[in-house]
Design a protein around this motif. Structure first.
Motif, mmCIF file in Angstrom:
data_model
loop_
_atom_site.group_PDB
_atom_site.id
_atom_site.type_symbol
_atom_site.label_atom_id
_atom_site.label_comp_id
_atom_site.label_asym_id
_atom_site.label_seq_id
_atom_site.Cartn_x
_atom_site.Cartn_y
_atom_site.Cartn_z
ATOM 1 N N UNK A 18 42.744 48.851 55.170
ATOM 2 C CA UNK A 18 44.157 48.295 54.776
ATOM 3 C C UNK A 18 44.876 49.303 53.882
ATOM 4 N N UNK A 19 44.208 50.030 52.769
ATOM 5 C CA UNK A 19 45.032 50.987 52.195
ATOM 6 C C UNK A 19 45.534 51.953 52.864
ATOM 7 N N UNK A 20 44.826 52.561 53.760
ATOM 8 C CA UNK A 20 45.303 53.776 54.382
ATOM 9 C C UNK A 20 46.174 53.540 55.502
ATOM 10 N N UNK A 21 46.136 52.265 56.018
ATOM 11 C CA UNK A 21 47.077 51.809 57.067
ATOM 12 C C UNK A 21 48.429 51.561 56.295
ATOM 13 N N UNK A 22 48.696 50.917 55.176
ATOM 14 C CA UNK A 22 49.768 50.863 54.606
ATOM 15 C C UNK A 22 50.264 52.164 54.391
ATOM 16 N N UNK A 105 55.253 50.704 37.919
ATOM 17 C CA UNK A 105 54.878 51.929 38.305
ATOM 18 C C UNK A 105 55.600 52.233 39.662
ATOM 19 N N UNK A 106 55.132 53.507 40.001
ATOM 20 C CA UNK A 106 55.545 54.145 41.094
ATOM 21 C C UNK A 106 54.620 53.043 42.393
ATOM 22 N N UNK A 107 55.024 53.070 43.602
ATOM 23 C CA UNK A 107 54.684 52.386 44.513
ATOM 24 C C UNK A 107 53.171 53.164 45.114
ATOM 25 N N UNK A 111 49.748 50.895 44.765
ATOM 26 C CA UNK A 111 48.787 50.785 45.794
ATOM 27 C C UNK A 111 47.462 51.118 45.241
ATOM 28 N N UNK A 112 47.435 52.045 44.565
ATOM 29 C CA UNK A 112 45.975 52.449 43.881
ATOM 30 C C UNK A 112 45.358 51.632 43.090
ATOM 31 N N UNK A 113 46.411 50.996 42.306
ATOM 32 C CA UNK A 113 45.912 49.942 41.298
ATOM 33 C C UNK A 113 45.392 48.843 41.984
ATOM 34 N N UNK A 114 46.121 48.365 43.049
ATOM 35 C CA UNK A 114 45.661 47.056 43.869
ATOM 36 C C UNK A 114 44.320 47.616 44.392
ATOM 37 N N UNK A 115 44.110 48.827 45.159
ATOM 38 C CA UNK A 115 42.866 49.160 45.692
ATOM 39 C C UNK A 115 41.736 49.162 44.656
ATOM 40 N N UNK A 116 41.932 49.751 43.394
ATOM 41 C CA UNK A 116 40.996 49.711 42.413
ATOM 42 C C UNK A 116 40.663 48.226 42.006
ATOM 43 N N UNK A 333 55.666 40.481 45.128
ATOM 44 C CA UNK A 333 56.585 41.793 45.525
ATOM 45 C C UNK A 333 56.252 42.622 45.251
ATOM 46 N N UNK A 334 55.419 43.170 44.312
ATOM 47 C CA UNK A 334 54.935 44.619 44.026
ATOM 48 C C UNK A 334 54.989 44.810 42.421
ATOM 49 N N UNK A 335 55.323 43.713 41.811
ATOM 50 C CA UNK A 335 55.205 43.878 40.463
ATOM 51 C C UNK A 335 54.228 44.208 39.851
ATOM 52 N N UNK A 336 54.106 45.105 38.708
ATOM 53 C CA UNK A 336 52.988 45.649 37.968
ATOM 54 C C UNK A 336 51.980 44.422 37.202
ATOM 55 N N UNK A 337 52.604 43.256 37.279
ATOM 56 C CA UNK A 337 51.502 42.324 36.786
ATOM 57 C C UNK A 337 50.572 41.990 37.515
ATOM 58 N N UNK A 338 50.635 42.139 38.769
ATOM 59 C CA UNK A 338 49.623 41.448 39.531
ATOM 60 C C UNK A 338 48.165 42.156 39.359
ATOM 61 N N UNK A 339 47.989 43.394 39.590
ATOM 62 C CA UNK A 339 46.608 43.958 39.540
ATOM 63 C C UNK A 339 46.211 44.060 37.760
ATOM 64 N N UNK A 340 47.218 43.869 36.917
ATOM 65 C CA UNK A 340 46.791 43.920 35.512
ATOM 66 C C UNK A 340 46.415 42.521 35.324
#
Length: 672
Positions: A18-22, A105-107, A111-116, A333-340
């Motif tokens: 999923x990560x590398x496809x995106x 954060x930068x996109x 993405x790395x935060x979501x993967x982590x 939608x990409x907010x930094x709050x989600x992975x945190x």
């Protein structure tokens, strides 16, 4: 390796895909709009410039949480928390760079935060599933232990004796607390009535009287003990503990089925170009809900007052009504709050809910499980302790005899080894090598040659002295040579003729001496014949010399072989019994799996319930480990395909039953 690690590895590969496809999609479409990605749409939001240090830290943490071929089990909670805390500093640094304003954060970093976060959730998911397996499997042995006690009155009586010290202690504490409460009540009444203080001896007398009254008049809580017989009371207690263990096993199985079936199901077709952005970000919602699912399961798993259906309803209702999940979904939608938010929630699960569940589960196992080793073996230990002085005294008084027995045993063993094993082996080796010292001989060769030469001389001298026995004239050398030749062939004609002649007049022959001389020559001839016969026997023995060597070695070898086999049976018998037990265990596991599938109540879609699926996973987990130790690698790989079909819930009960039948006949050689 278990199916838990396979599931974690499969989820890990899906997350990487999923990560590398995106990432590949964003690289192909980011050339004309690279500036717009870093330009804020809101003046109040500060976009943090991507930092190589933060990206490297994220990548290192992601690598730490990834599953490799060397992993034999999911990561521990400490390892997952260490990786999460390693990255938590990045949020503080980013907030410092933003100057206290809302930041994003930068996109690439996002993405790395979501993967982590997703990899940490996958590892935690596998950790909890593995924990539930380890907690559920030993409960079956404790339930079997209580079954053994219930089916035998002697075991029940032994259990009552084993637990009697704890019962006496609990009864003493109850009597003490009741007496103390009554004494305090009497003292309060005395102080209210302004009575004079009594002496210490009188207070103790009153206390003893209250204790005696409590003993003879037990409380209402002891009513069942007075109504039921002791064995019935103990049997009721055992049934209560067994029921609690069964309830705990069912709850663990249900929680296991819920986590496996509903958690981290990332079966998404990421290669479909027609999917919109919300569909492509659906995996974020799945992993966020998986965190809430794990938390709710751990929080309610030890609530034995809940029924299975109530537990399932509570879990799914709590996940649907989770307020923080709604915030994560809203910020999808990409907010930094989600992975945190997800990482904070995951840390709460690992630091609070998981240790609490482990502590509560241990407490319940301690309450309902089999007694501890101290309780089970204190009676035997006490008997050994009390008899130790007697055993020691016997050993001291018979020390000389014991030392003599041990010395004689060692001497006899060494003599047997040297005289009946090593010496026959040495002689056998000498026989094979034609050693002269090892030859078997009844008589020597020189003895026969000397007796034959003596007989020849006797006959020749007799023929010289009695020429009448031949031709009546003195014998020449040719005739003497002929006599010698006949003697060698065993012909004693001259002596026999003289002997026959003297027998006609034995008295005259005796006086002349010829008769006695003929008799002595015949005796010598008999001796030579006997030696020739013995020589034949000697030759026969020499031809079978190797056989006799093996015959002499056989008793020692048989005794040593019997002794070694007995020692091997004592030492290695456990291994054989263990292998036989494992074969029977595999058959029983197949029986349990078949019984779960046959006795399950399928839902409307024809699939197993969460509880039955959890019980099936426990049995399959043990069967997979048991089969891995006896099957060849290529057969075991095919066996794993059958196992994966068996634990797949969506296949339906009918197909799962057919899989069990196929396992039974296809792998029958390794199931026994």
């Amino acid at each position: 390796m278990s199916f838990v690690l396979d599931k974690v590895r499969r989820i890990d590969l899906q997350l990487d895909r999923l990560h590398w496809t995106k990432y590949a999609t964003s690289q192909s479409s980011s050339a004309p709009s690279s500036d717009s990605d870093t330009t804020p749409s809101d003046d109040d939001v500060v976009y943090v410039v991507p930092d190589d240090i933060r990206i490297r830290e994220l990548q290192a943490a992601i690598k730490q949480l990834s599953v490799t071929s060397t992993h034999k089990a999911p990561l521990t909670a400490e390892t997952i928390l260490l990786a999460l805390r390693r990255v938590a500093v990045l949020y503080v640094q980013s907030s410092t760079q933003a100057g206290g304003q809302a930041w994003k954060p930068h996109p690439v970093e996002q993405d790395f935060e979501w993967l982590l976060a997703s990899k940490a959730i996958a590892q935690t998911h596998g950790l909890i599933i593995n924990l539930l397996l380890e907690q559920t499997l030993p409960l079956g042995w404790d339930i079997w232990y209580w079954d053994e006690i219930l089916t035998s009155s002697s075991y029940l009586a032994l259990y009552s004796v084993q637990t009697s010290p704890a019962r006496i202690w609990q009864w003493s504490k109850t009597i003490y607390h009741d007496a103390r409460r009554k004494l305090q009540s009497a003292e309060s009444i005395q102080s209210t009535n302004h009575e004079e203080a009594v002496s210490i001896s009188r207070s103790w007398s009153r206390f003893y009287a209250i204790v005696k009254d409590c003993i003879h008049q037990p409380s209402l809580a002891d009513t069942p003990a007075r109504v039921l017989s002791p064995l019935m009371l103990y049997r009721s207690e055992v049934r209560f503990k067994q029921k609690g263990l069964k309830r705990l096993r069912e709850m663990n199985a249900c929680g296991l089925g819920v986590l496996v079936d509903e958690g981290m199901n990332l079966d998404l077709d990421d290669g479909n170009p027609r999917r919109n952005k919300s569909d492509k970000d659906e995996w974020k919602t799945i992993i966020s809900r998986s965190v809430s699912l794990m938390e709710t399961v751990l929080r309610n798993l030890t609530a034995l007052d809940l029924g299975i259906h109530e537990f399932e309803d509570t879990v799914f209702t709590s996940v649907e009504d989770d307020t923080e999940l709604s915030q994560v979904d809203a910020s999808d939608d990409g907010s930094h709050q989600s992975p945190a938010l997800i990482v904070n929630r995951l840390q709460l699960v690992l630091e609070v809910h998981l240790p609490n569940h482990i502590a509560n589960s241990k407490q319940m196992v301690k309450e309902f499980g089999r007694p501890s080793r101290i309780v089970r073996y204190w009676l035997l230990a006490t008997a050994l302790l009390l008899s130790s002085s007697t055993l020691l005294r016997i050993a001291v008084n018979r020390r000389a005899q014991l030392v003599t027995w041990i010395r004689d045993l060692g001497t006899t063993t060494m003599d047997f080894w040297y005289n009946w094993v090593l010496e026959p082996v040495r002689k056998l080796i000498g026989t094979i090598r034609h050693d002269k010292d090892s030859e078997i001989a009844i008589m020597s060769k020189e003895s026969l040659q000397g007796d034959r030469a003596s007989l020849e001389r006797m006959v020749v001298d007799f023929a010289k002295d009695n020429p009448s026995t031949t031709n009546g004239t003195p014998l020449n050398e040719a005739e003497l040579a002929d006599v010698r030749m006949k003697v060698k062939e065993g012909d004693l004609t001259p002596v026999l003729r003289a002997y026959e002649k003297d027998l006609r007049r034995p008295f005259v022959g005796t006086l002349r001496g010829d008769l006695i001389r003929a008799l002595l020559i015949q005796i010598q001839k008999t001796k030579v014949d006997v030696e020739i016969a013995v020589g034949g026997i000697d030759a026969l023995l020499k031809s079978q010399e190797l056989v006799f060597g093996f015959v002499g070695l056989t008793p020692g070898v048989l005794v040593c072989l019997g002794l070694f086999r007995w020692l091997g049976g004592v030492v290695g018998g456990r291994k054989g019994r263990r292998q036989q037990k494992r074969g029977g265990q595999r058959i029983r596991l197949l029986r349990n799996i078949d019984r779960i599938l046959s006795a399950s109540a399928p839902a409307g879609n024809g699939m197993l319930s969460y509880k039955d699926h959890g019980m099936l996973l426990c049995e399959v987990h043990v069967l997979r480990q048991a089969a891995g130790s006896v099957m060849p690698a290529e057969i075991y790989a095919e066996f794993l395909e059958e196992i994966n079909d068996l634990i797949e819930l969506r296949t339906g009960i009918e197909r799962q039953i057919r899989v069990v039948d196929r396992i039974r006949w296809a792998y029958a050689n390794w199931m026994i």
